[in-house]
Design an enzyme around this catalytic site. Structure first.
Site, PDB file in Angstrom:
ATOM      1  N   TYR A  96     -12.472   8.563   2.180  1.00 23.40           N
ATOM      2  CA  TYR A  96     -11.063   8.230   2.335  1.00 23.40           C
ATOM      3  C   TYR A  96     -10.753   8.127   3.822  1.00 23.40           C
ATOM      4  O   TYR A  96     -11.339   8.836   4.640  1.00 23.40           O
ATOM      5  CB  TYR A  96     -10.163   9.307   1.693  1.00 23.40           C
ATOM      6  N   GLY A 185       6.610   9.585   1.083  1.00 23.12           N
ATOM      7  CA  GLY A 185       5.865   9.271  -0.127  1.00 23.12           C
ATOM      8  C   GLY A 185       5.906   7.816  -0.522  1.00 23.12           C
ATOM      9  O   GLY A 185       5.029   7.338  -1.238  1.00 23.12           O
ATOM     10  N   ASP A 187       5.263   4.918   1.009  1.00 26.20           N
ATOM     11  CA  ASP A 187       4.627   4.540   2.265  1.00 26.20           C
ATOM     12  C   ASP A 187       5.015   3.170   2.804  1.00 26.20           C
ATOM     13  O   ASP A 187       5.306   3.013   3.976  1.00 26.20           O
ATOM     14  CB  ASP A 187       3.099   4.541   2.100  1.00 26.20           C
ATOM     15  N   ARG A 220      -1.911  -3.537  -1.790  1.00 24.68           N
ATOM     16  CA  ARG A 220      -1.936  -2.533  -0.733  1.00 24.68           C
ATOM     17  C   ARG A 220      -1.131  -2.971   0.491  1.00 24.68           C
ATOM     18  O   ARG A 220      -0.810  -4.145   0.644  1.00 24.68           O
ATOM     19  CB  ARG A 220      -3.393  -2.248  -0.318  1.00 24.68           C
ATOM     20  N   TYR A 371       2.448  -2.348  -2.988  1.00 19.13           N
ATOM     21  CA  TYR A 371       2.736  -0.929  -2.822  1.00 19.13           C
ATOM     22  C   TYR A 371       4.147  -0.635  -2.309  1.00 19.13           C
ATOM     23  O   TYR A 371       4.476  -0.900  -1.156  1.00 19.13           O
ATOM     24  CB  TYR A 371       1.702  -0.422  -1.809  1.00 19.13           C
ATOM     25  N   GLU A 415      -1.150   3.570 -11.804  1.00 21.65           N
ATOM     26  CA  GLU A 415      -0.501   4.149 -10.628  1.00 21.65           C
ATOM     27  C   GLU A 415       0.942   3.649 -10.539  1.00 21.65           C
ATOM     28  O   GLU A 415       1.872   4.419 -10.288  1.00 21.65           O
ATOM     29  CB  GLU A 415      -1.291   3.759  -9.384  1.00 21.65           C
TER      30      GLU A 415
END
Length: 450
Positions: A96, A185, A187, A220, A371, A415
């Site tokens: 990560y 949170g 992002d 993303r 995202y 997700e």
């Protein structure tokens, strides 16, 4: 894990199938000490993820839910902050990014009290933890008292809130501020575009994005935004994670502060159980509520807006974060009514899925798959569902609950989802999606919000 079988189960076959699927996700993602959000994309322990996960785990194993929170708090810093990642030392750095060698917490964070025994990040995430601890306690009060669960956690949770209300009150106005887009949170929200425009991105050849190994680039953040995230984090690290230094990014976020209010109210309940002063936390929650309305409520949009502390202006972007204050029980009734009008209005109402997009459907930056720039998330929907019940809007809450459960099952516990089609995006078998599905299936709708 006997508790899976020992706890009461729903009677409807469809609910039972969904419950078993959610339980399977949580069991699979359990590492032995905590739960990863995803075995692929997020292989460590994340802060607000673990709080949501514990809320669901309490229906399977109260002991495991307690351990989830205890493992996270083992990474707490001496200044009170709960870091947003506690790293698994058994994983390679390349699993990560940013990895432990980027954050360098035990060295760069020494003056701020970073633990020596655990490597963590240096930033934080929203304070859901006291609420989670209180709900875990209520799931089995005898087991909680036997293990002195609340007695052990109360000093740590109190220190966490004290950190947010002192060191993070950057404007001196009474609200906690975030100093990086990863902290609230959400992002990649368009809310951060204006503050981020001041940041020079880190050079692309100075970091490698591990998230693209497991996530589609269309889902993303862009490389440009990610470079800015890296620059901000590196600057904070270089300053020794000192909150007193000037910040290029400093924002008061409505979701972050609403969760702080609700967790202060939960901490009042916890204090009462452990022989501390509940009035201290109740008074803080009341002060925070008044300040939240005074500083972040925008009557024209019918929404709470984030405040950019660098120029002291509200950020004119409509985000799901502005709906989360529905959770706050003592919110003025006219504000509650206006928020529900906004929730059911053209900016956030989707006829196809009935879920709540993360950003204004009519907004200039809306993207149904990228995202936090439009997709619907299950944790924010759960928070809004709980907020609707807190204000007696049970019929509206029932509709949202049904939409959450249907979409979670159809998307394989994704997700997040495209709010216009319900198609799953991001990773699948995501832990907080499974955990909050389980909570909606098993929790008593008549249970008081706190």
């Amino acid at each position: 894990m006997r508790e899976v079988l020992d706890r009461p189960v729903p009677t409807a076959a469809a609910d039972l199938t969904l419950r078993r699927g959610a339980a399977r996700v949580l069991i699979t993602n359990w590492t032995g000490t905590s739960t990863v959000p995803s075995r692929t994309l997020y292989p460590h322990q994340w802060s607000w993820d673990s709080a949501f996960i514990a809320i669901g785990l309490r229906h399977l194993s109260v002991r495991r839910a307690q351990r989830e929170l205890e493992a996270l708090l083992a990474g707490q810093w001496a200044d009170g902050r709960i870091p947003h990642i506690v790293f698994n030392p058994d994983l390679p750095y390349g699993a990560y990014f940013p990895s432990p060698d980027f954050w360098q917490s035990s060295r760069a964070g020494r003056n701020a009290g970073a633990p020596e025994a655990a490597e963590t990040s240096g930033i934080v995430q929203p304070p859901v933890h006291a609420l989670a601890a209180w709900l875990v306690h209520r799931a089995d009060t005898a087991e909680s008292r036997r293990r002195e669960f609340l007695t052990r956690l109360y000093p740590q949770l109190a220190a966490w809130h004290r950190y947010l209300m002192t060191r993070r009150d950057l404007a001196g106005a009474g609200l906690a501020a975030v100093v990086h887009p990863w902290e609230p949170g959400m992002d990649n929200s368009p809310c951060w575009d204006r503050p981020l425009s001041r940041i020079t991105p880190a050079a692309p050849d100075t970091f490698h994005r591990a998230d693209l190994n497991h996530g589609h680039p269309a889902d993303r953040p862009t490389d440009l935004d990610y470079g800015r995230y890296v620059h901000l984090a590196a600057d904070y690290r270089s300053a020794g994670y000192d909150d007193a230094v000037p910040h290029q990014f400093a924002v008061e976020d409505p979701c972050f502060n609403a969760l702080l209010i609700v967790s202060e109210l939960a901490l009042a309940r916890i204090a009462d159980q452990v022989g501390a002063d509940p009035g201290l936390h109740s008074a803080r929650a009341a002060d925070l509520t008044r300040t939240l309305v005074a500083r972040l409520w925008d009557e024209d949009t019918g929404l709470f807006l984030a405040r950019d502390l660098v120029d002291d202006r509200l950020i004119p972007e409509l985000s799901v974060a502005g709906l989360i204050p529905l959770l706050v029980p003592d919110l003025p009734e006219p504000v509650v009514e206006r928020l529900i009008q906004t929730l059911d209005g053209p900016h956030f109402h989707t006829k196809s899925t009935a879920l709540v997009p993360s950003y204004d459907l009519d907004g200039h930056a809306f993207d149904s798959t990228r995202y936090w720039r439009g997709p619907a998330w299950f944790n924010t929907a759960w928070l809004i569902e709980r907020g609707l019940r807190a204000h007696g809007r049970d019929t509206r809450a029932d509709r949202l609950r049904d939409a959450i459960l249907t979409t979670a099952g159809n998307s394989q516990f994704a997700e997040y989802v495209d709010p216009t089609t319900g198609a799953g995006r991001g990773t699948r078998n995501f832990s907080w999606t499974a955990a909050l599905t389980l909570d909606l299936l098993c929790a008593d709708d008549k249970e008081p919000p706190l």
